[in-house]
Enzyme design. Sequence first.
Site, PDB file in Angstrom:
ATOM      1  N   CYS A  33       0.953  -1.230   0.079  1.00 18.83           N
ATOM      2  CA  CYS A  33       0.068  -0.012   0.156  1.00 18.83           C
ATOM      3  C   CYS A  33       0.974   1.365  -0.024  1.00 18.83           C
ATOM      4  CB  CYS A  33      -1.022  -0.034   1.163  1.00 18.83           C
ATOM      5  SG  CYS A  33      -1.959   1.453   1.330  1.00 18.83           S
ATOM      6  N   CYS A 102      -5.998   4.032   7.553  1.00 19.67           N
ATOM      7  CA  CYS A 102      -4.793   4.889   7.989  1.00 19.67           C
ATOM      8  C   CYS A 102      -4.824   5.087   9.581  1.00 19.67           C
ATOM      9  CB  CYS A 102      -4.930   6.256   7.280  1.00 19.67           C
ATOM     10  SG  CYS A 102      -4.667   5.995   5.636  1.00 19.67           S
TER      11      CYS A 102
END
Length: 151
Positions: A33, A102
Amino acid sequence: MYSEKVMDHFMNPRNVGEIEDASGVGTVGNAKCGDIMKVYLKIEDGLIEDVKFKTFGCGAAVATSSMATELVKGKTIQEALQVTNKAVMEALDGLPPVKVHCSVLAEEALQAALWDYATKNDIKIEGLEEPKETDHHDHGHDDEEGEACHA
C-alpha cells in the site's frame, strides 16, 4: 471528502521527527500500500513526555499520525492505550471509508512503540498485546485498487 481537521493535520502535521533516545519506537505499515508509520515515545515516570512520528504515505496517513501523537502527548501509558483508531477518526471529524486503514495504522504504531518500551524495560503493561506482523493489512482492496491508498 476530507474534514478541515484532516486537511489541517496533513498541511501542518504536529510532532514530526525522531527522538534520539526514545523510550520506545514502533514501526508499522504495508509496503504494498505504501503507508508506513514510525512512532517514537519518550516516557518518564509513566508519562509520555514527548512523541514524534515519521510517516510515508498518503495525506490521511500523515493526518492520522499527527492526531494520534497529539492525543497521547502528556498522557499516562494507560491513557495512551485508550487511543484507538476510532478515537483518532473522531478527533479528525471522520475519514472517508477507503482511508479508515490509516487510523488503524496510527493506533498500531502507538501500540508497537508502547510494546517496545515495555520490552526494553521488562515490564508488563496491562491491556497491551504483542504487535502482530506489520505487513498484514488487506485494506479491503486488491492490486487494481491499490491506488486508493494514495488518492
